[in-house]
Design a protein around this motif. Structure first.
Motif, PDB file in Angstrom:
ATOM      1  N   CYS A  88      53.929  89.387  70.791  1.00 30.82           N
ATOM      2  CA  CYS A  88      52.296  89.179  70.231  1.00 30.82           C
ATOM      3  C   CYS A  88      51.446  90.206  70.792  1.00 30.82           C
ATOM      4  CB  CYS A  88      51.485  87.768  70.815  1.00 30.82           C
ATOM      5  SG  CYS A  88      51.558  87.594  72.530  1.00 30.82           S
ATOM      6  N   ASN A  89      50.113  90.171  70.097  1.00 30.49           N
ATOM      7  CA  ASN A  89      49.280  91.210  70.635  1.00 30.49           C
ATOM      8  C   ASN A  89      48.367  90.896  71.867  1.00 30.49           C
ATOM      9  OD1 ASN A  89      47.511  89.937  69.057  1.00 30.49           O
ATOM     10  ND2 ASN A  89      46.513  91.816  68.126  1.00 30.49           N
ATOM     11  N   GLN A  90      47.481  91.682  72.258  1.00 34.40           N
ATOM     12  CA  GLN A  90      46.545  91.272  73.408  1.00 34.40           C
ATOM     13  C   GLN A  90      45.559  90.161  72.931  1.00 34.40           C
ATOM     14  OE1 GLN A  90      45.054  95.087  74.802  1.00 34.40           O
ATOM     15  NE2 GLN A  90      47.063  95.443  75.924  1.00 34.40           N
ATOM     16  N   GLU A  91      45.139  90.371  71.785  1.00 32.65           N
ATOM     17  CA  GLU A  91      44.005  89.417  71.192  1.00 32.65           C
ATOM     18  C   GLU A  91      44.571  88.118  71.193  1.00 32.65           C
ATOM     19  OE1 GLU A  91      40.757  89.415  70.740  1.00 32.65           O
ATOM     20  OE2 GLU A  91      41.091  91.693  71.618  1.00 32.65           O
ATOM     21  N   TYR A  92      46.216  87.798  70.917  1.00 35.67           N
ATOM     22  CA  TYR A  92      46.560  86.592  70.853  1.00 35.67           C
ATOM     23  C   TYR A  92      46.768  86.034  72.364  1.00 35.67           C
ATOM     24  CZ  TYR A  92      49.707  82.795  69.281  1.00 35.67           C
ATOM     25  OH  TYR A  92      50.118  81.526  69.034  1.00 35.67           O
ATOM     26  N   GLU A  93      47.205  87.051  72.836  1.00 34.66           N
ATOM     27  CA  GLU A  93      47.102  86.493  74.693  1.00 34.66           C
ATOM     28  C   GLU A  93      45.875  85.984  75.061  1.00 34.66           C
ATOM     29  OE1 GLU A  93      50.262  89.563  76.503  1.00 34.66           O
ATOM     30  OE2 GLU A  93      48.448  90.489  76.407  1.00 34.66           O
ATOM     31  N   LYS A  94      44.919  86.639  74.546  1.00 35.20           N
ATOM     32  CA  LYS A  94      43.443  86.241  75.123  1.00 35.20           C
ATOM     33  C   LYS A  94      43.013  84.773  74.476  1.00 35.20           C
ATOM     34  CE  LYS A  94      41.505  90.876  75.192  1.00 35.20           C
ATOM     35  NZ  LYS A  94      40.458  91.836  74.307  1.00 35.20           N
ATOM     36  N   LEU A  95      43.303  84.633  73.183  1.00 31.77           N
ATOM     37  CA  LEU A  95      43.219  83.409  72.523  1.00 31.77           C
ATOM     38  C   LEU A  95      43.750  82.067  73.024  1.00 31.77           C
ATOM     39  CD1 LEU A  95      42.107  81.967  69.725  1.00 31.77           C
ATOM     40  CD2 LEU A  95      44.352  82.619  68.800  1.00 31.77           C
ATOM     41  N   ILE A  96      44.942  82.359  73.336  1.00 28.36           N
ATOM     42  CA  ILE A  96      46.033  81.145  73.938  1.00 28.36           C
ATOM     43  C   ILE A  96      46.024  81.085  75.435  1.00 28.36           C
ATOM     44  CG2 ILE A  96      47.096  81.070  71.970  1.00 28.36           C
ATOM     45  CD1 ILE A  96      49.504  82.027  73.478  1.00 28.36           C
ATOM     46  N   GLY A  97      45.524  82.346  75.988  1.00 30.74           N
ATOM     47  CA  GLY A  97      45.464  82.111  77.400  1.00 30.74           C
ATOM     48  C   GLY A  97      46.813  82.208  78.294  1.00 30.74           C
ATOM     49  N   ARG A  98      47.711  82.874  77.633  1.00 28.18           N
ATOM     50  CA  ARG A  98      49.242  83.237  78.067  1.00 28.18           C
ATOM     51  C   ARG A  98      49.341  84.780  77.687  1.00 28.18           C
ATOM     52  NH1 ARG A  98      52.216  77.562  78.444  1.00 28.18           N
ATOM     53  NH2 ARG A  98      50.241  76.423  78.195  1.00 28.18           N
ATOM     54  N   THR A  99      50.293  85.317  78.517  1.00 28.76           N
ATOM     55  CA  THR A  99      50.586  86.561  78.328  1.00 28.76           C
ATOM     56  C   THR A  99      52.031  86.548  77.360  1.00 28.76           C
ATOM     57  OG1 THR A  99      52.533  86.508  80.454  1.00 28.76           O
ATOM     58  CG2 THR A  99      49.978  87.036  80.633  1.00 28.76           C
ATOM     59  N   GLU A 100      52.441  87.507  76.814  1.00 29.13           N
ATOM     60  CA  GLU A 100      53.437  87.864  76.047  1.00 29.13           C
ATOM     61  C   GLU A 100      54.793  87.519  76.667  1.00 29.13           C
ATOM     62  OE1 GLU A 100      54.701  90.994  72.622  1.00 29.13           O
ATOM     63  OE2 GLU A 100      54.628  91.789  74.709  1.00 29.13           O
ATOM     64  N   ALA A 101      54.546  87.859  77.875  1.00 32.53           N
ATOM     65  CA  ALA A 101      55.873  87.575  78.863  1.00 32.53           C
ATOM     66  C   ALA A 101      56.319  86.173  78.923  1.00 32.53           C
ATOM     67  CB  ALA A 101      55.933  88.204  80.267  1.00 32.53           C
ATOM     68  N   GLU A 102      55.128  85.102  79.034  1.00 37.61           N
ATOM     69  CA  GLU A 102      55.101  83.614  79.117  1.00 37.61           C
ATOM     70  C   GLU A 102      55.519  83.212  77.795  1.00 37.61           C
ATOM     71  OE1 GLU A 102      51.856  81.954  81.961  1.00 37.61           O
ATOM     72  OE2 GLU A 102      51.236  83.425  80.612  1.00 37.61           O
ATOM     73  N   LEU A 103      55.390  83.700  76.788  1.00 35.78           N
ATOM     74  CA  LEU A 103      55.728  83.264  75.477  1.00 35.78           C
ATOM     75  C   LEU A 103      57.152  83.755  74.854  1.00 35.78           C
ATOM     76  CD1 LEU A 103      52.406  84.361  73.425  1.00 35.78           C
ATOM     77  CD2 LEU A 103      52.980  82.129  74.315  1.00 35.78           C
TER      78      LEU A 103
END
Length: 161
Positions: A41-56
């Protein structure tokens, strides 16, 4: 061709450049495999959902959101995978900070270099302010139309341009 450009076109550098491009986007972007597991995912998606790409990475939306995940979210993934056609729709989502927002969402098939479908690409654009402005304009137009239709006075409009 400059050395800098040549180095940017190397496979590892091209990946880094593409990641920077996606992270620079104002829209939220994610991609998943055919089993619905997040591939990135990108950084905006990380902000949206409150999780890092590594967590996803490697997890499904059901594993991340549990019972709070709307069924329509899973359904749109399924439709894209079955039809291999892009979908556009509006969806109300709650951001990580608790703010309710309206998003224009797009989910598309994701293909590998051989043309085989390998997953889904999702893009979400926050249209909350746009929809609020449209609603305010609609209310204003209705108010002035009601005044114009119900007045007994003569109304003149001038254009001085």
């Amino acid at each position: 061709m400059t050395e800098k450009l040549k180095s940017q076109l190397q496979p590892d550098s091209r990946y880094d450049l593409l990641k920077q491009v996606v992270d620079s986007m104002a829209d939220s972007v994610f991609f998943k495999d055919l089993d619905g597991r997040y591939l990135g995912c990108n950084q905006e998606y990380e902000k949206l959902i409150g999780r890092t790409e590594a967590e996803l990475l490697g997890k499904t939306a059901q594993q991340i959101y549990g019972s709070t995940l709307p069924e329509s979210y899973v359904e749109t993934d399924r439709v894209v995978m079955e039809t291999k056609k892009a979908l556009r729709f509006e969806a109300a989502l709650t951001k990580a900070d608790g703010t309710e927002c309206l998003f224009e969402s797009s989910k598309s098939p994701l293909y590998d270099k051989n043309g085989e479908m390998i997953g889904i690409l999702g893009v979400l654009r926050d249209i909350t302010k746009q929809k609020e402005a449209e609603e305010a304009l609609k209310i204003s137009e209705e108010k002035y139309r009601m005044i114009a239709e119900n007045t007994t006075d003569t109304i003149w409009l001038f254009n001085f341009d």
